[in-house]
Design a protein around this motif. Structure first.
Motif, PDB file in Angstrom:
ATOM      1  N   LYS A  64       0.838  -1.208   0.000  1.00  0.00           N
ATOM      2  CA  LYS A  64       0.000   0.000   0.000  1.00  0.00           C
ATOM      3  C   LYS A  64       0.874   1.259   0.000  1.00  0.00           C
ATOM      4  O   LYS A  64       0.537   2.252   0.650  1.00  0.00           O
ATOM      5  CB  LYS A  64      -0.894   0.012   1.241  1.00  0.00           C
ATOM      6  CG  LYS A  64      -1.757  -1.212   1.413  1.00  0.00           C
ATOM      7  CD  LYS A  64      -3.097  -1.055   0.739  1.00  0.00           C
ATOM      8  CE  LYS A  64      -3.925  -2.307   0.992  1.00  0.00           C
ATOM      9  NZ  LYS A  64      -4.978  -2.517   0.005  1.00  0.00           N
ATOM     10  N   GLN A 106      -0.814   4.539  -1.127  1.00  0.00           N
ATOM     11  CA  GLN A 106      -1.715   5.091  -0.121  1.00  0.00           C
ATOM     12  C   GLN A 106      -0.929   5.723   1.019  1.00  0.00           C
ATOM     13  O   GLN A 106      -1.376   6.657   1.652  1.00  0.00           O
ATOM     14  CB  GLN A 106      -2.633   3.999   0.450  1.00  0.00           C
ATOM     15  CG  GLN A 106      -3.724   3.534  -0.512  1.00  0.00           C
ATOM     16  CD  GLN A 106      -3.248   2.468  -1.492  1.00  0.00           C
ATOM     17  OE1 GLN A 106      -2.051   2.338  -1.749  1.00  0.00           O
ATOM     18  NE2 GLN A 106      -4.174   1.720  -2.060  1.00  0.00           N
ATOM     19  N   ARG A 107       0.254   5.194   1.306  1.00  0.00           N
ATOM     20  CA  ARG A 107       1.017   5.646   2.471  1.00  0.00           C
ATOM     21  C   ARG A 107       1.844   6.890   2.175  1.00  0.00           C
ATOM     22  O   ARG A 107       1.821   7.832   2.952  1.00  0.00           O
ATOM     23  CB  ARG A 107       1.909   4.508   2.978  1.00  0.00           C
ATOM     24  CG  ARG A 107       2.482   4.749   4.356  1.00  0.00           C
ATOM     25  CD  ARG A 107       2.945   3.463   5.000  1.00  0.00           C
ATOM     26  NE  ARG A 107       4.047   2.855   4.288  1.00  0.00           N
ATOM     27  CZ  ARG A 107       4.057   1.602   3.853  1.00  0.00           C
ATOM     28  NH1 ARG A 107       3.044   0.812   4.077  1.00  0.00           N
ATOM     29  NH2 ARG A 107       5.099   1.134   3.203  1.00  0.00           N
ATOM     30  N   GLY A 140       2.171   8.380  -1.128  1.00  0.00           N
ATOM     31  CA  GLY A 140       1.760   9.119  -2.326  1.00  0.00           C
ATOM     32  C   GLY A 140       2.695   8.884  -3.493  1.00  0.00           C
ATOM     33  O   GLY A 140       3.838   8.476  -3.327  1.00  0.00           O
ATOM     34  N   SER A 153       0.493   1.352  -7.841  1.00  0.00           N
ATOM     35  CA  SER A 153      -0.902   1.786  -7.765  1.00  0.00           C
ATOM     36  C   SER A 153      -1.823   0.602  -7.995  1.00  0.00           C
ATOM     37  O   SER A 153      -2.848   0.454  -7.320  1.00  0.00           O
ATOM     38  CB  SER A 153      -1.196   2.850  -8.827  1.00  0.00           C
ATOM     39  OG  SER A 153      -0.289   3.904  -8.704  1.00  0.00           O
ATOM     40  N   GLY A 207      -1.741  -1.797  -4.940  1.00  0.00           N
ATOM     41  CA  GLY A 207      -2.451  -1.244  -3.792  1.00  0.00           C
ATOM     42  C   GLY A 207      -3.951  -1.503  -3.813  1.00  0.00           C
ATOM     43  O   GLY A 207      -4.614  -1.438  -2.787  1.00  0.00           O
ATOM     44  N   GLU A 208      -4.487  -1.795  -5.008  1.00  0.00           N
ATOM     45  CA  GLU A 208      -5.937  -2.016  -5.131  1.00  0.00           C
ATOM     46  C   GLU A 208      -6.324  -3.483  -5.042  1.00  0.00           C
ATOM     47  O   GLU A 208      -7.507  -3.824  -5.089  1.00  0.00           O
ATOM     48  CB  GLU A 208      -6.446  -1.434  -6.459  1.00  0.00           C
ATOM     49  CG  GLU A 208      -6.289   0.080  -6.590  1.00  0.00           C
ATOM     50  CD  GLU A 208      -7.032   0.842  -5.497  1.00  0.00           C
ATOM     51  OE1 GLU A 208      -8.124   0.396  -5.107  1.00  0.00           O
ATOM     52  OE2 GLU A 208      -6.492   1.860  -5.016  1.00  0.00           O
ATOM     53  N   ASP A 239      -1.732  -0.263   7.354  1.00  0.00           N
ATOM     54  CA  ASP A 239      -2.310   0.619   6.343  1.00  0.00           C
ATOM     55  C   ASP A 239      -3.819   0.441   6.227  1.00  0.00           C
ATOM     56  O   ASP A 239      -4.454   1.027   5.359  1.00  0.00           O
ATOM     57  CB  ASP A 239      -1.665   0.340   4.977  1.00  0.00           C
ATOM     58  CG  ASP A 239      -0.179   0.613   5.007  1.00  0.00           C
ATOM     59  OD1 ASP A 239       0.210   1.623   5.618  1.00  0.00           O
ATOM     60  OD2 ASP A 239       0.598  -0.172   4.435  1.00  0.00           O
ATOM     61  N   LYS A 241      -7.617   0.917   6.920  1.00  0.00           N
ATOM     62  CA  LYS A 241      -8.441   2.013   7.440  1.00  0.00           C
ATOM     63  C   LYS A 241      -9.405   1.497   8.496  1.00  0.00           C
ATOM     64  O   LYS A 241      -9.704   2.163   9.469  1.00  0.00           O
ATOM     65  CB  LYS A 241      -9.216   2.667   6.311  1.00  0.00           C
ATOM     66  CG  LYS A 241      -8.277   3.398   5.390  1.00  0.00           C
ATOM     67  CD  LYS A 241      -8.994   4.120   4.301  1.00  0.00           C
ATOM     68  CE  LYS A 241      -7.943   4.723   3.373  1.00  0.00           C
ATOM     69  NZ  LYS A 241      -8.514   5.295   2.195  1.00  0.00           N
ATOM     70  N   GLN A 285      -4.163  14.395   1.706  1.00  0.00           N
ATOM     71  CA  GLN A 285      -4.586  13.372   2.666  1.00  0.00           C
ATOM     72  C   GLN A 285      -6.081  13.105   2.593  1.00  0.00           C
ATOM     73  O   GLN A 285      -6.632  12.401   3.431  1.00  0.00           O
ATOM     74  CB  GLN A 285      -4.195  13.794   4.091  1.00  0.00           C
ATOM     75  CG  GLN A 285      -2.714  13.991   4.292  1.00  0.00           C
ATOM     76  CD  GLN A 285      -1.918  12.725   3.980  1.00  0.00           C
ATOM     77  OE1 GLN A 285      -2.294  11.630   4.383  1.00  0.00           O
ATOM     78  NE2 GLN A 285      -0.823  12.860   3.227  1.00  0.00           N
ATOM     79  N   ASP A 298      -7.880  11.322   0.622  1.00  0.00           N
ATOM     80  CA  ASP A 298      -8.308   9.928   0.434  1.00  0.00           C
ATOM     81  C   ASP A 298      -7.889   9.062   1.607  1.00  0.00           C
ATOM     82  O   ASP A 298      -8.445   7.996   1.843  1.00  0.00           O
ATOM     83  CB  ASP A 298      -7.698   9.351  -0.848  1.00  0.00           C
ATOM     84  CG  ASP A 298      -8.153  10.128  -2.053  1.00  0.00           C
ATOM     85  OD1 ASP A 298      -9.271  10.675  -1.985  1.00  0.00           O
ATOM     86  OD2 ASP A 298      -7.392  10.207  -3.040  1.00  0.00           O
ATOM     87  N   ASN A 299      -6.878   9.526   2.306  1.00  0.00           N
ATOM     88  CA  ASN A 299      -6.269   8.730   3.364  1.00  0.00           C
ATOM     89  C   ASN A 299      -7.049   8.873   4.671  1.00  0.00           C
ATOM     90  O   ASN A 299      -7.207   7.921   5.420  1.00  0.00           O
ATOM     91  CB  ASN A 299      -4.824   9.213   3.531  1.00  0.00           C
ATOM     92  CG  ASN A 299      -3.980   8.264   4.327  1.00  0.00           C
ATOM     93  OD1 ASN A 299      -4.367   7.118   4.540  1.00  0.00           O
ATOM     94  ND2 ASN A 299      -2.849   8.730   4.780  1.00  0.00           N
TER      95      ASN A 299
END
Lengths: 234, 442
Positions: free
Chosen positions: A76, A79-80, A82, A122, A125-126, A136, A138, A214, A216-217
């Motif tokens: 990720k 996400q972490r 960028g 990218s 990460g999905e 990581d 959420k 941030q 999206d994070n």
């Protein structure tokens, strides 16, 4: 027990396990297309994977948890830190890790390779991988956050700051990352509103900012909490 | 030594031992990289990644050489015939060594496939395949010509064919990272928890049978049950690597259940070793070889069985996956299950190859106990570092380098234990190369 019985145990054990394993392999092959979003697996992503292998990144870093344990997991990483954070680290590791006790080699990557690698990360990460890694996630960390607020008595903003990866780049009292500036006295120069605006869109305030947005994070609530926490640091 | 062609085994063992030493030396460098700050200028030319590729590939290389040597030692006695062709055995030894050394030098210049443990470039993969085919042909022909089939031979040959087949899944380039890791484990997991277990179970059964004098019927009966359980738990147990890679969710169930059972066959192996030793019909001539056999069974159980079980459940693995906990398990398991097995085979075969009936084991004992105790300490210190990492990085979410800061001390202790391990290993290697007959007691 005779030797013949023993041989039967061997046959039954092996065949039943192999049958289950092969069936699950067949089914996994079928489902992976959806789980890993194969429609987004472009040639550029594959080029990124080739670069990832060419420079043997995987013998220091883990990805999906496998590889060397010498450097952070990259599942990720977008996400972490960028996309900009990745580009900076790949381009000038000697600057990015100047103050870190652990260094990353400069592989002299071409700009194209860096773009490909970012596309690869990218895509990775999905992947729908049961919400790993936990740091990581959420879902999980908001629970950790609540626990910290309840048990340790820190403000919600401080909990967000500690658990949402801010400290990968920024430090407080000498603890944390060195990629971004230390924030011990940030409240002396910026108000909560200004910080809130900055973390939502760093480039809108300073076009040269390296920090990713941030939005999206972190949730809106988390962004407000962390901004008001930082504004108290004077 | 009953057959002339068994002599070839000596050269496989002699090639394997220095590579083991080199593996441990590189391991110390890796531990130092965790403990001290390595300057950018060194990292640029000799990154951690290259050193790690050395450490792991040397492990595979020396262990495979050990297994092959062990196989060449065993099959003449099992088939009651000479090896089909000693020239092929020589060719294959040299081919494997040249490939190995080329691969290592290549890593220094960035010639790599870039996949952990399978770094060897595709061109060299084909040489490895040719070497493996020659080996299988040679072993298979020996058995076919002799027609003295035994369960030990069958298990050995089955394991070796399985081993060679699985290697093929590691050769192609996979576009999808998920599929890549899926089949990567067919090589890594199904090797160490499938094919290698078959090969070593056969070697172990052979040595145990010869040492204790327990009847073949009894030994082979246990062998069937053990390999049956190894494969039953090990094949579907591959699932414990598929929890977090983007495979379907049912792997959490398959992996969790089957790998929870993985300690069972190893425990059975410990029991039957103890049983055979108790029911022995021969007297104990070389106690150190017996010590190795029991040590191998016990540490195999601790390292692979207990340590593996500890973090194989999905609920725990979610936090420990890809941390130093894995490293702790990897070191104890490989040392217990495979390094000790190889060393046991060397201590069984080398005196016989040199014509020594009873060897002086004073140095060898020091070597064994130094290695075993320092490896146990390393397993614990890696484990402490791993628990710290899991808690600080994964549970608290405080960032990778913050956790590494707390782990540094423990990686330093690991390095010190590693120095002792190297001392024990050097003692063992020197001892094996210069075995002397024991002085007759007066």
């Amino acid at each position: 027990m005779t030797k013949k019985t023993a041989f039967r145990i061997f046959l039954i054990g092996t065949i039943s396990s192999a049958a289950l394993f092969l069936w699950a392999t067949y089914d996994t092959q079928r489902q992976v297309a959806t789980l890993s979003h194969v429609d987004k697996l472009s040639d550029q992503v594959v080029a990124g994977k080739r670069a990832f292998q060419k420079y043997n990144c995987n013998d220091c870093h883990t990805i999906l948890g496998f590889g060397g344990y010498y450097a952070p997991d990259l599942t990720k990483v977008v996400q972490r830190v960028g996309e900009e954070g990745i580009r900076y680290r790949l381009k000038s590791p000697e600057l990015a890790f100047a103050d870190s006790p652990r260094k990353m080699p400069n592989q002299h990557l071409s700009d194209q390779e860096i773009k490909d690698l970012v596309a690869f990360f990218s895509w990775v990460g999905e992947i729908n991988n049961n919400d790993w890694p936990p740091q990581d996630s959420k879902k999980r960390l908001s629970r950790g956050e609540q626990m910290m607020v309840a048990k340790v008595g820190v403000s919600p903003g401080a909990a967000v700051f500690q658990t949402k990866g801010c400290m990968n780049c920024h430090s407080l009292h000498g603890t944390g990352g060195t990629f971004g500036p230390a924030l011990d006295k940030i409240g002396a120069s910026l108000s909560a509103e200004e910080i809130g605006k900055y973390v939502r869109n760093p480039k809108g305030v300073n076009p040269n900012a390296k920090m990713p947005s941030q939005k999206d994070n972190l949730s809106e609530r988390e962004l407000d909490e962390v901004a008001s926490f930082l504004a108290t640091l004077k | 030594m009953e057959y002339r062609s068994q002599k070839i085994a000596y050269w496989y063992f002699a090639a394997a031992l220095p590579l083991f030493v080199l593996q441990v030396v590189v391991g110390l460098w890796l531990a130092a990289s965790y403990t001290f700050t390595i300057p950018q200028s060194i990292v640029n030319v000799f990154p951690f990644a290259t050193a790690r590729a050395f450490h792991t590939n040397l492990l595979v290389l020396w262990m495979l050489l050990g297994f092959m040597g062990g196989t060449y030692y065993i099959i003449p006695e099992e088939t009651k015939s000479e090896i089909y062709s000693t020239n092929l055995a020589w060719f294959q030894l040299i081919a494997l060594l040249v490939t190995g050394v080329t691969a290592l030098v290549g890593f220094l210049f960035g010639w790599t496939q870039g996949r952990p443990l399978l770094e060897i470039p595709m061109a060299l993969d084909f040489v490895v395949v040719i070497g493996a085919l020659v080996f299988l042909f040679n072993v298979g022909m020996t058995m076919l010509k002799a027609k003295n089939w035994t369960a030990i031979q069958g298990t050995l040959l089955g394991g070796l064919v399985f081993l060679a087949l699985l290697y093929l899944f590691g050769i192609p380039f996979y576009r999808n990272l998920v599929i890549d890791w899926y089949y990567w484990w067919w090589v890594i997991h199904l090797w160490v928890e499938g094919a290698w277990e078959l090969v070593t179970a056969a070697i172990f059964a052979f040595v145990l049978m010869k040492l204790t004098g327990v009847e073949r019927q009894v030994v082979e009966k246990w062998l069937y049950v053990e390999i049956g359980l190894f494969l039953f738990t090990g094949l579907a147990g591959t699932g414990h690597h598929y929890y977090w890679i983007g495979a379907p969710r049912y792997w959490l169930w398959i992996g969790g259940i089957f790998s929870a059972l993985e300690p069972v066959p190893i425990l059975l192996m410990v029991f039957d070793t103890m049983h055979h030793v108790k029911e022995r019909k021969e007297k104990i001539v070389n106690p150190l070889t017996w010590t190795y056999a029991i040590g191998c069974a016990v540490l195999h159980f601790i390292g692979a069985g207990v340590w593996g079980f500890l973090h194989t459940l999905p609920q725990i693995n979610y936090y420990t996956h890809g941390s130093q906990v894995t490293v702790s398990h990897g070191h104890l398991a490989f040392f217990g299950a495979y390094a000790l097995l190889n060393l046991m085979t060397f201590y069984y075969a080398m005196p016989k190859l040199k014509g020594i009936a009873e060897y002086d084991d004073r140095r060898g004992k020091i070597g064994f106990w130094t290695m075993c105790s320092s490896m146990m300490i390393m397993g614990l210190t890696f484990g402490v570092a791993g628990v710290l990492q899991s808690y600080i990085e994964r549970v608290l979410g405080m960032g990778y380098m913050v956790a590494q800061g707390y782990m540094r001390l423990w990686m330093g202790v690991t390095m010190v234990a590693g120095v002792f391990f190297l001392g024990g290993l050097l003692t063992t290697v020197v001892d094996l190369f210069t075995l002397r007959p024991a002085k007759v007691q007066t």
